[in-house]
Motif scaffolding. Sequence first.
Motif, PDB file in Angstrom:
ATOM      1  N   LEU A 292     -10.392  20.598  41.086  1.00 44.98           N
ATOM      2  CA  LEU A 292     -10.501  19.363  41.853  1.00 44.98           C
ATOM      3  C   LEU A 292     -11.527  18.461  41.180  1.00 44.98           C
ATOM      4  O   LEU A 292     -12.639  18.920  40.843  1.00 44.98           O
ATOM      5  CB  LEU A 292     -10.915  19.652  43.301  1.00 44.98           C
ATOM      6  N   LEU A 293     -11.169  17.212  40.972  1.00 45.23           N
ATOM      7  CA  LEU A 293     -12.042  16.267  40.272  1.00 45.23           C
ATOM      8  C   LEU A 293     -12.681  15.320  41.287  1.00 45.23           C
ATOM      9  O   LEU A 293     -11.979  14.584  41.988  1.00 45.23           O
ATOM     10  CB  LEU A 293     -11.246  15.478  39.240  1.00 45.23           C
ATOM     11  N   VAL A 294     -14.004  15.360  41.345  1.00 44.28           N
ATOM     12  CA  VAL A 294     -14.764  14.495  42.254  1.00 44.28           C
ATOM     13  C   VAL A 294     -15.518  13.463  41.424  1.00 44.28           C
ATOM     14  O   VAL A 294     -16.247  13.812  40.492  1.00 44.28           O
ATOM     15  CB  VAL A 294     -15.758  15.319  43.097  1.00 44.28           C
ATOM     16  N   ILE A 295     -15.332  12.176  41.747  1.00 41.56           N
ATOM     17  CA  ILE A 295     -15.987  11.085  41.027  1.00 41.56           C
ATOM     18  C   ILE A 295     -16.648  10.163  42.049  1.00 41.56           C
ATOM     19  O   ILE A 295     -15.977   9.629  42.941  1.00 41.56           O
ATOM     20  CB  ILE A 295     -14.975  10.276  40.184  1.00 41.56           C
ATOM     21  N   GLY A 296     -17.961  10.017  41.934  1.00 43.22           N
ATOM     22  CA  GLY A 296     -18.671   9.102  42.822  1.00 43.22           C
ATOM     23  C   GLY A 296     -18.504   9.429  44.293  1.00 43.22           C
ATOM     24  O   GLY A 296     -18.417   8.530  45.128  1.00 43.22           O
ATOM     25  N   LYS A 298     -15.963  10.911  45.740  1.00 46.30           N
ATOM     26  CA  LYS A 298     -14.576  10.838  46.211  1.00 46.30           C
ATOM     27  C   LYS A 298     -13.723  11.835  45.442  1.00 46.30           C
ATOM     28  O   LYS A 298     -13.924  12.037  44.231  1.00 46.30           O
ATOM     29  CB  LYS A 298     -14.011   9.427  46.015  1.00 46.30           C
ATOM     30  N   LEU A 299     -12.768  12.446  46.146  1.00 48.18           N
ATOM     31  CA  LEU A 299     -11.816  13.307  45.454  1.00 48.18           C
ATOM     32  C   LEU A 299     -10.755  12.422  44.807  1.00 48.18           C
ATOM     33  O   LEU A 299     -10.050  11.683  45.496  1.00 48.18           O
ATOM     34  CB  LEU A 299     -11.148  14.281  46.433  1.00 48.18           C
ATOM     35  N   ILE A 300     -10.648  12.483  43.489  1.00 47.29           N
ATOM     36  CA  ILE A 300      -9.749  11.595  42.749  1.00 47.29           C
ATOM     37  C   ILE A 300      -8.480  12.300  42.313  1.00 47.29           C
ATOM     38  O   ILE A 300      -7.399  11.707  42.294  1.00 47.29           O
ATOM     39  CB  ILE A 300     -10.474  11.011  41.517  1.00 47.29           C
ATOM     40  N   ALA A 301      -8.583  13.578  41.954  1.00 43.49           N
ATOM     41  CA  ALA A 301      -7.404  14.286  41.447  1.00 43.49           C
ATOM     42  C   ALA A 301      -7.560  15.783  41.676  1.00 43.49           C
ATOM     43  O   ALA A 301      -8.680  16.292  41.814  1.00 43.49           O
ATOM     44  CB  ALA A 301      -7.199  13.997  39.960  1.00 43.49           C
ATOM     45  N   SER A 378      -7.859  24.741  27.694  1.00 45.48           N
ATOM     46  CA  SER A 378      -8.385  24.888  26.336  1.00 45.48           C
ATOM     47  C   SER A 378      -7.917  26.175  25.668  1.00 45.48           C
ATOM     48  O   SER A 378      -8.050  26.323  24.451  1.00 45.48           O
ATOM     49  CB  SER A 378      -9.913  24.847  26.361  1.00 45.48           C
ATOM     50  N   THR A 379      -7.360  27.127  26.445  1.00 47.11           N
ATOM     51  CA  THR A 379      -6.841  28.352  25.840  1.00 47.11           C
ATOM     52  C   THR A 379      -5.320  28.417  25.910  1.00 47.11           C
ATOM     53  O   THR A 379      -4.730  29.470  25.660  1.00 47.11           O
ATOM     54  CB  THR A 379      -7.433  29.583  26.535  1.00 47.11           C
ATOM     55  N   GLY A 380      -4.686  27.280  26.278  1.00 50.47           N
ATOM     56  CA  GLY A 380      -3.231  27.233  26.259  1.00 50.47           C
ATOM     57  C   GLY A 380      -2.570  27.185  27.612  1.00 50.47           C
ATOM     58  O   GLY A 380      -1.331  27.223  27.710  1.00 50.47           O
ATOM     59  N   GLY A 381      -3.364  27.091  28.702  1.00 53.90           N
ATOM     60  CA  GLY A 381      -2.791  27.033  30.035  1.00 53.90           C
ATOM     61  C   GLY A 381      -2.090  25.714  30.304  1.00 53.90           C
ATOM     62  O   GLY A 381      -2.118  24.787  29.500  1.00 53.90           O
ATOM     63  N   THR A 382      -1.439  25.636  31.479  1.00 53.16           N
ATOM     64  CA  THR A 382      -0.740  24.421  31.883  1.00 53.16           C
ATOM     65  C   THR A 382      -1.306  23.936  33.210  1.00 53.16           C
ATOM     66  O   THR A 382      -2.000  24.666  33.915  1.00 53.16           O
ATOM     67  CB  THR A 382       0.769  24.662  32.024  1.00 53.16           C
ATOM     68  N   ALA A 383      -1.019  22.677  33.545  1.00 56.34           N
ATOM     69  CA  ALA A 383      -1.544  22.081  34.767  1.00 56.34           C
ATOM     70  C   ALA A 383      -0.425  21.389  35.532  1.00 56.34           C
ATOM     71  O   ALA A 383       0.435  20.736  34.939  1.00 56.34           O
ATOM     72  CB  ALA A 383      -2.644  21.076  34.433  1.00 56.34           C
ATOM     73  N   THR A 384      -0.471  21.522  36.862  1.00 56.85           N
ATOM     74  CA  THR A 384       0.481  20.850  37.751  1.00 56.85           C
ATOM     75  C   THR A 384      -0.306  20.026  38.753  1.00 56.85           C
ATOM     76  O   THR A 384      -1.195  20.548  39.443  1.00 56.85           O
ATOM     77  CB  THR A 384       1.347  21.884  38.497  1.00 56.85           C
ATOM     78  N   ASP A 385      -0.013  18.747  38.830  1.00 61.66           N
ATOM     79  CA  ASP A 385      -0.753  17.876  39.736  1.00 61.66           C
ATOM     80  C   ASP A 385      -0.430  18.216  41.193  1.00 61.66           C
ATOM     81  O   ASP A 385       0.740  18.339  41.582  1.00 61.66           O
ATOM     82  CB  ASP A 385      -0.404  16.413  39.478  1.00 61.66           C
ATOM     83  N   VAL A 386      -1.490  18.381  42.026  1.00 60.86           N
ATOM     84  CA  VAL A 386      -1.315  18.680  43.460  1.00 60.86           C
ATOM     85  C   VAL A 386      -2.208  17.765  44.306  1.00 60.86           C
ATOM     86  O   VAL A 386      -2.533  18.097  45.446  1.00 60.86           O
ATOM     87  CB  VAL A 386      -1.640  20.163  43.754  1.00 60.86           C
ATOM     88  N   THR A 387      -2.582  16.614  43.750  1.00 60.78           N
ATOM     89  CA  THR A 387      -3.527  15.724  44.432  1.00 60.78           C
ATOM     90  C   THR A 387      -3.079  15.373  45.842  1.00 60.78           C
ATOM     91  O   THR A 387      -3.895  15.347  46.775  1.00 60.78           O
ATOM     92  CB  THR A 387      -3.720  14.438  43.599  1.00 60.78           C
ATOM     93  N   ASP A 388      -1.795  15.100  45.987  1.00 64.28           N
ATOM     94  CA  ASP A 388      -1.302  14.648  47.292  1.00 64.28           C
ATOM     95  C   ASP A 388      -1.260  15.768  48.331  1.00 64.28           C
ATOM     96  O   ASP A 388      -1.005  15.502  49.518  1.00 64.28           O
ATOM     97  CB  ASP A 388       0.095  14.036  47.138  1.00 64.28           C
TER      98      ASP A 388
END
Length: 862
Positions: A292-296, A298-301, A378-388
């Motif tokens: 989870l990415l928090v900026i200022g 707020k949860l952004i992504a 960084s070791t080859g994993g994948t990411a799926t957006d779940v922000t919503d």
Amino acid sequence: MDVSRIRALRGPNLWSRHTAIQAIVTCADGERAIADLPGFEARLRDRFPELGDLIPSDRLDTVSMAHALEFAALSLQAQAGCPVTFSRTTQTVEPGVYQVVVEYTEEDVGKLAFERAEQMCRAALADAPFDLEKTLKELRDLDEDIRPGPSTGSIIAAAQARGIPYRRLTQGSLVQLGWGSRQKRIQAAETSFTSAIAEAIAQDKELTKQLLHAAGVAVPVGRPVEDEDDAWAAAQEIGLPVVVKPQDGNQGKGISVNLTSEAQVRQAYRVAIEFRDDIMVEKYLPGHDYRLLVIGGKLIAAARRDPPLVIGDGSHTVRQLVDIVNSDPRRSDGHATSLTKIRFDEIALARLAEQGYNADSVPERGVRVVLRNNANLSTGGTATDVTDNVHPELAAAAIAAAQTVGLDIAGIDVVCDTMLKPLEEQGGGIVEVNAAPGLRMHLSPSFGKGRPVGEAIVGMMYPDNPGGQPDSGRIPVVAVTGTNGKTTTSRLIGRIFEENGLRVGMTSTDGIYVENQRIDTGDCSGPRSARNVLAHPDVDAAVLETARGGLLREGLGFDRCDVAVVTNIGLGDHLGLNYITTVHDLAVIKRVIVENVAPTGAAVLNAADPVVAAMARHCPGQIIFFALDAANPVLATHRAQGQRAVYVEKGDIVCAEGRKKQRIPLARVPLTRHGSIGFQVENVMAAAATAWALGLSWASIERALAAFISDSATAPGRFNVFDYRGATLIADYGHNPDAMMALVKAVENIPAKRRFVVISGAGDRRDDDIRQQTEILGQAFDQVILYQDACQRGRADGEVVALLRQGLANSQRVKHIEAINGEFLAIDTALHSLQTGDLCLILIDQVEEALAHIARRIAEAG
């Protein structure tokens, strides 16, 4: 073909607003049209088929080797993935000599492409081999190494979209956003607001857990361990399964998860100790790995991270399947692309062994073979957006974690079954809080939509102004150019800024000044000095004298200015240098600042100079014309159209727009001597027009002009007037025919019994320009003392003095001519001859030294 004088134009320039590589290319007689080189075009296309239609096959008689070099350098960069589109080749006044300009996005890549393009052309000429694939790989690798990574790049792109200027401070990720006192800095996902203490806390995972636990945030239990035996002891205390990881690691290095046996724990400890000395063991939380990415605040992504894996097809080995997955163009060895190649190392082999496989095993069709326990990209994993999908309470926990640690930007690692429920309901927890988190999983996830994280970071750093307008991070920037009057005009503008409470940074031909303190000496009117001023944290407004030389060498030191001032274009201003042979050539260079005025800005142009007035059509902003004569046709037409104009009327400077007029009495502007010194009146008009364009108050403008004195401290070498035993001394740095005419008009308004002039000439001017200076002075002075400059700039001893003497040959007024070797001796010779009521104009070469010498002589005279 000879390629020489390769330069990097690092800002808007004579050719375009793009950064570009410029070179001088000299072609032999047979190379000026490739039609005269049998088979050359075919051989060049054979080595580089992607040239396509860049070389017009039906007009080879108009295409030189220099053009072929241009096309090859541009196309090599384009084929290597660089977004470049602009190039140009122009014939100079010398036959067979061309200026070649090719856009670049990264300077080192552009220079290498130019070098390889030259090698390719020579290979085609000699029918020698050229390895295109090796060259393109070399360019791609270099570009990937030095261009901003995804995190930094996204922030830069967001800043550019907001109109915020930026400057890379290193070839790494350190970037300055904004200018002067409005500047802020980023380094990847770290900002000027990122606390060093918060980063230190985040690196200490045990301390982070303690703080989060105290704040009521769900975290897994665990503790630091001292050795392999202690690791197994801790695992038994906590209860299997466990996680073993470095206490201050990053990017998943040295982390082993879901360990269920003593052998696994001991092996995991040995892996972790390779990366860090401080190791910890904590409870393994079952579920998915989320970031989870928090900026200022707020949860952004948010993204679900999955470990690297391959899916069996019944025919390929695991090693082959990994190679197939890694061939995806979205994967690379570094962080420049959205995915990283899967590492097939000892950790991967150990994970395979746990599943009963080795590198040469052939998994059955559809079988998922996991290659690592952790899911880091960084070791080859994948990411799926779940922000919503993030539950509000889970988002609040992530925000609380970032605030507890004290980070403005934080990557919160969460392990749980789903984002749809609070952590407490599903037994999940926050396992790490990361400073400087990677952003690419949110920018370009493997699955789902990307999130505007760069925009969120820029919005945090530069929140909207109170009126709702986006903050551009800019300070007022004024660029001043012309043949004469640049420095005085710049200092006047700076004084007006100061009157408005702004701290001023100024570049000029005699140094860099910040808050009236000189921080650098010499000719500082180029782009490097401009960048230094714009990088200074104590500068609220910048006034940048912009000379021809710096523009030609490197382009502008800024992307755009609020006001561009062009004082005049003189006939003898460095013509004959750098292929600048006409006044039109010179005007094209000087107008670069006009072409790069902000759309909301203005150009202040001298309507009395037709060459300057013609620049108006090239300005993206408004125009303010100025001229001494209110009846000047250009100015009068402009006024009739309701536009802004500045002129002199009945002893006042008048700033008119439509029916509105603002008057500034010349009697209150000491610099002009009640309006008797015409060129100083023009300088004042240009400065007043600039302040008007910037919306500064008329009261502050008048106060600044009334307080400005052109003495040797305020404006050294700019019509500095002294009294010497009843005689008037004037020291000036004028050094071209236009300056001589302006000075003659000025001194004619000052009464004098006899008029003396002390003059030398710059050796890098044309012969006619040197002679013309004394032709003009010979009409106004009775006695002339010639001296030789300290630096002759390529001329032989006595050559310049001889040219100056030739200019006086037809003078009917000059009664005595004397030639002296040395500037100070020439000054002393003149002073010795002066009587009460005389006037002496001293055209100085070494400004500071000459003014100091004059001051000593005045002091000695009492």
